[in-house]
Design a protein around this motif. Structure first.
Motif, mmCIF file in Angstrom:
data_model
loop_
_atom_site.group_PDB
_atom_site.id
_atom_site.type_symbol
_atom_site.label_atom_id
_atom_site.label_comp_id
_atom_site.label_asym_id
_atom_site.label_seq_id
_atom_site.Cartn_x
_atom_site.Cartn_y
_atom_site.Cartn_z
ATOM 1 N N LEU A 125 25.301 -24.101 -13.422
ATOM 2 C CA LEU A 125 25.297 -22.641 -13.336
ATOM 3 C C LEU A 125 26.657 -22.187 -13.868
ATOM 4 C CD1 LEU A 125 24.471 -19.827 -12.468
ATOM 5 C CD2 LEU A 125 25.156 -20.391 -10.121
ATOM 6 N N ASP A 126 26.621 -21.661 -15.099
ATOM 7 C CA ASP A 126 27.878 -21.332 -15.785
ATOM 8 C C ASP A 126 28.770 -22.582 -15.787
ATOM 9 O OD1 ASP A 126 26.756 -18.857 -16.010
ATOM 10 O OD2 ASP A 126 27.653 -18.152 -14.131
ATOM 11 N N SER A 127 29.941 -22.474 -15.164
ATOM 12 C CA SER A 127 30.861 -23.637 -15.213
ATOM 13 C C SER A 127 30.603 -24.583 -14.049
ATOM 14 C CB SER A 127 32.307 -23.141 -15.169
ATOM 15 O OG SER A 127 32.505 -22.542 -13.893
ATOM 16 N N LEU A 128 29.730 -24.162 -13.142
ATOM 17 C CA LEU A 128 29.462 -25.031 -11.971
ATOM 18 C C LEU A 128 28.466 -26.104 -12.352
ATOM 19 C CD1 LEU A 128 29.018 -22.443 -9.057
ATOM 20 C CD2 LEU A 128 31.010 -23.867 -9.589
ATOM 21 N N THR A 129 28.746 -27.308 -11.924
ATOM 22 C CA THR A 129 27.852 -28.423 -12.228
ATOM 23 C C THR A 129 27.637 -29.240 -10.969
ATOM 24 O OG1 THR A 129 28.711 -28.509 -14.466
ATOM 25 C CG2 THR A 129 27.562 -30.470 -13.681
ATOM 26 N N SER A 130 26.382 -29.600 -10.676
ATOM 27 C CA SER A 130 26.128 -30.399 -9.466
ATOM 28 C C SER A 130 26.368 -31.871 -9.752
ATOM 29 C CB SER A 130 24.664 -30.219 -9.046
ATOM 30 O OG SER A 130 23.840 -31.033 -9.863
ATOM 31 N N ALA A 131 26.284 -32.673 -8.726
ATOM 32 C CA ALA A 131 26.309 -34.126 -8.912
ATOM 33 C C ALA A 131 24.981 -34.551 -9.533
ATOM 34 C CB ALA A 131 26.483 -34.791 -7.545
ATOM 35 N N TRP A 132 24.950 -35.742 -10.090
ATOM 36 C CA TRP A 132 23.700 -36.268 -10.626
ATOM 37 C C TRP A 132 22.802 -36.701 -9.467
ATOM 38 C CZ3 TRP A 132 22.258 -35.584 -15.429
ATOM 39 C CH2 TRP A 132 23.234 -35.462 -16.443
ATOM 40 N N SER A 133 21.529 -36.464 -9.631
ATOM 41 C CA SER A 133 20.541 -36.971 -8.683
ATOM 42 C C SER A 133 19.672 -37.962 -9.457
ATOM 43 C CB SER A 133 19.708 -35.801 -8.183
ATOM 44 O OG SER A 133 18.952 -36.175 -7.087
ATOM 45 N N THR A 134 19.566 -39.195 -8.966
ATOM 46 C CA THR A 134 18.880 -40.242 -9.731
ATOM 47 C C THR A 134 17.557 -40.599 -9.079
ATOM 48 O OG1 THR A 134 21.037 -41.098 -10.421
ATOM 49 C CG2 THR A 134 19.157 -42.578 -10.664
ATOM 50 N N LEU A 135 16.519 -40.827 -9.923
ATOM 51 C CA LEU A 135 15.194 -41.220 -9.437
ATOM 52 C C LEU A 135 15.336 -42.488 -8.600
ATOM 53 C CD1 LEU A 135 12.110 -40.502 -9.848
ATOM 54 C CD2 LEU A 135 12.129 -42.167 -11.737
ATOM 55 N N LYS A 136 14.704 -42.479 -7.423
ATOM 56 C CA LYS A 136 14.921 -43.606 -6.504
ATOM 57 C C LYS A 136 14.520 -44.933 -7.141
ATOM 58 C CE LYS A 136 13.970 -42.613 -2.278
ATOM 59 N NZ LYS A 136 13.168 -42.326 -1.032
ATOM 60 N N HIS A 137 13.316 -44.993 -7.704
ATOM 61 C CA HIS A 137 12.861 -46.250 -8.330
ATOM 62 C C HIS A 137 12.693 -46.040 -9.828
ATOM 63 C CE1 HIS A 137 12.240 -47.697 -4.305
ATOM 64 N NE2 HIS A 137 11.434 -46.683 -4.037
ATOM 65 N N PRO A 138 13.255 -46.918 -10.662
ATOM 66 C CA PRO A 138 13.062 -46.762 -12.113
ATOM 67 C C PRO A 138 11.570 -46.677 -12.454
ATOM 68 C CG PRO A 138 14.718 -48.445 -11.681
ATOM 69 C CD PRO A 138 14.097 -48.099 -10.356
ATOM 70 N N PHE A 139 11.262 -45.893 -13.483
ATOM 71 C CA PHE A 139 9.862 -45.663 -13.872
ATOM 72 C C PHE A 139 9.488 -46.554 -15.036
ATOM 73 C CE2 PHE A 139 5.952 -43.687 -14.805
ATOM 74 C CZ PHE A 139 5.894 -43.445 -16.163
ATOM 75 N N ASN A 140 8.333 -47.213 -14.933
ATOM 76 C CA ASN A 140 7.805 -48.017 -16.050
ATOM 77 C C ASN A 140 6.467 -47.427 -16.466
ATOM 78 O OD1 ASN A 140 6.581 -49.997 -17.720
ATOM 79 N ND2 ASN A 140 7.906 -51.566 -16.808
ATOM 80 N N ARG A 141 6.297 -47.223 -17.774
ATOM 81 C CA ARG A 141 5.084 -46.527 -18.241
ATOM 82 C C ARG A 141 3.814 -47.321 -18.002
ATOM 83 N NH1 ARG A 141 5.490 -46.645 -24.884
ATOM 84 N NH2 ARG A 141 5.496 -48.907 -25.132
ATOM 85 N N ASN A 142 3.995 -48.630 -17.637
ATOM 86 C CA ASN A 142 2.759 -49.385 -17.390
ATOM 87 C C ASN A 142 2.102 -48.960 -16.076
ATOM 88 O OD1 ASN A 142 4.317 -50.583 -15.434
ATOM 89 N ND2 ASN A 142 4.535 -52.547 -16.505
#
Lengths: 221, 153, 204
Positions: C88-105
């Motif tokens: 938001l403008d100059s404000l930036t949140s921390a990264w939020s990472t997907l709990k389990h990596p995603f595999n297209r299979n």
């Protein structure tokens, strides 16, 4: 007599036009030289080799294309080519192609299509397209020998129902039986090789008519 | 003799390569040097050596080329990442071939691989990586030609 | 400092059907403000060999979210890590990472739509166009006791394909499933559909 390099603008849009391994280098004249009697010279380079080679038949030519099929006939190698414009003692810098890989980039021409009917069914016999060869006496190489996964997309158009349906085949003969009587069927065939997309060239449309219910005579349009 | 057929998303890899071909090949200014396209390497590999050479070449790209490339532009990075991750997947399916002893390495295959590494080492590392990436079409065409088939071993 | 003032997006998850993958998250709400999000991904290769490298998503760096079509980013059959942050403008949140990596299979493969028609005695099938990743495994047979089931692989949807020449008076049935070579999986079969050719007299 060496010319003054850079005195002229370069040729533009220099590319290979390749169909069935017939590899033609083509370019557009330099911009801004309308009406000037410009000539061109061509060189080519086999990727991984040591130096640029002259194409003697394309030295001081006025046309804007040059057949490099013989020089680029090893389709598993990659090549560069370049052309420069010459006018009097002035010449342009070289205009160069990107790396050209015939095996992946050549367009696959359509097969020959033989269409026959016995009045009730159509039989289609295909002959695989042939690799370009330097002189007619040489034995022909079918593109099926180069591309073992070459396939044909046969599309049939029923002019009465105005329906079109297709079939992807690898074998070169197919028969469509029990067709509607007294109906004109038109056939188009395209060769294709699974892999990088290539410009496709469908065959000439050929049509054949099935017979009325009574008589059995052949009518090929 | 059963052959090792690895499954792969060739269409996607070719598409990714087409996305970087011109940019990468334009940066390769050593037109007189080729890493894969010499007569001693890919062109002369016999069917018996296909699996071993495939394994070695995938490792060459995964362990050396993609790392040495150090690309910053997101557009190119997305494409090389796509190919690198596809190679990683192919390595895994090749692993099963090894477990079923379908991937024997003869001296010819070892020699061909060494020539590739030696040529790579003769160039400055970034130039070598760019040249190798620019020759991915040669590798993909060779893999497709020698691994036609849908099922993995 | 500005980085942690904005809350990180929560509840990241991926919905994937027929090789279309969408990352969703709970929106960050700041009254009367428009929040933008940035999505980045890391394939297994990056996590193993270049763990510092995160790649900006093709379509969502930035985006107004709270979802992102990551289909063009997930291009290999390996686990992918995904992360999102809000700005938001100059404000930036921390990264939020997907709990389990995603595999297209893990994508859900649905039976394809199909349209069975006939052109005279010819059985024609037109399959739903699901994109270049999909091939179709078509099973067809004549509806009579002990009939043999025929199979045809159709490489592309969206165009009418000739299946077979039918016999008058007989019903011919078809069912189809998709096959995705990139993940070596197929869908369930579709419903069976049958077509009958009237018992017209044969053309002479």
């Amino acid at each position: 007599v060496p010319c003054v390099s850079g005195g002229l603008p370069k040729p533009t849009n220099i590319t290979f036009l390749s169909i069935n391994m017939k590899n033609i280098l083509q370019w557009n004249p330099p911009q801004g030289l309308q009406g000037v009697e410009v000539t061109y010279s061509v060189q080519y380079f086999i990727y991984g080799q040591k130096k640029w080679l002259n194409k003697s038949e394309c030295r001081n030519i006025s046309r804007t294309y040059c057949d490099l099929s013989a020089e680029t006939s090893d389709y598993e190698r990659q090549y560069y080519a370049k052309a420069k414009a010459i006018w009097g003692t002035n010449c342009s810098k070289w205009a160069e192609t990107g790396r050209f890989y015939p095996f992946l980039e050549t367009q696959i021409g359509p097969p020959e299509v033989a269409l026959t009917t016995d009045g009730k069914s159509i039989s289609i016999v295909l002959t695989a397209p042939k690799k370009w060869k330097k002189n007619p006496e040489e034995s022909s190489i079918s593109l099926e020998q180069i591309y073992s996964n070459l396939k044909y997309n046969v599309s049939v158009h029923n002019t009465k129902s105005n329906r079109t349906w297709s079939q992807c085949v690898t074998n070169r003969t197919l028969v469509f039986s029990w067709l509607e009587p007294d109906t004109l069927y038109c056939v188009l065939v395209e060769s294709f090789v699974p892999g990088p997309p290539r410009l496709a060239q469908p065959s000439e449309k050929q049509c054949v008519s099935t017979l009325k219910d009574q008589a059995s005579t052949l009518k090929v349009k | 003799l059963r052959r090792c057929l690895i499954s792969m998303d060739m269409r996607r890899m070719e598409e990714s390569f087409r996305g970087i071909k011109n940019a990468i090949q334009a940066k390769d200014t050593f037109q007189n040097v080729t890493i894969l396209s010499t007569s001693e390497t890919l062109h002369s590999i016999k069917p018996l050596d296909v699996c071993c050479v495939t394994k070695n070449l995938l490792a060459f790209y995964v362990d050396r080329v993609f790392k040495d490339h150090q690309e910053l532009s997101p557009q190119i990075l997305r494409k090389t990442s796509s190919i690198a991750n596809s190679f990683l997947y192919m390595q895994k399916t090749l692993q099963r071939c090894q477990e079923q002893r379908l991937c024997h390495c003869r001296q010819e295959a070892i020699n061909a691989t060494r020539i590739i590494h030696d040529t790579y080492d003769q160039l400055e590392v970034r130039s070598a990586a760019i040249k190798s990436l620019g020759e991915l079409d040669i590798l993909l065409a060779w893999i497709e030609k020698n691994h036609q088939g849908t099922s993995a071993a | 400092d500005g980085v942690a003032a904005l809350p990180a997006p929560q509840n990241l998850s991926v919905q994937s059907t027929n090789m279309k993958h969408v990352l969703t998250w709970s929106p960050v709400v700041v009254p009367e403000e428009i929040i933008h999000y940035s999505v980045e991904y890391q394939g297994e290769y990056e996590s193993l060999y270049m763990s510092h490298i995160w790649i900006p998503s093709s379509w969502c760096s930035p985006t107004q979210g709270p979802e992102c079509d990551i289909t063009d980013d997930i291009t290999a059959t390996v686990p992918y890590s995904l992360r999102v942050r809000a700005t938001l403008d100059s404000l930036t949140s921390a990264w939020s990472t997907l709990k389990h990596p995603f595999n297209r299979n893990s994508t859900v493969l649905t039976p394809p739509g199909m349209e069975i028609t006939k052109d005279g005695f010819h059985l024609i099938i037109k399959l739903e166009d699901l994109g270049p990743q999909f091939e179709f495994f078509v099973a067809y047979w004549k509806r009579e006791p002990g009939a043999k089931e025929h199979v045809k692989m159709v490489r592309r949807g969206g165009i009418p394909v000739h299946l077979e020449t039918m016999e008058p008076g007989a019903a011919h049935c078809v069912k189809v499933r998709t096959f995705v070579k990139a993940i070596r999986r197929h869908s369930a079969f579709s419903q069976t559909e049958c077509v009958k050719v009237q018992g017209e007299t044969l053309p002479l």
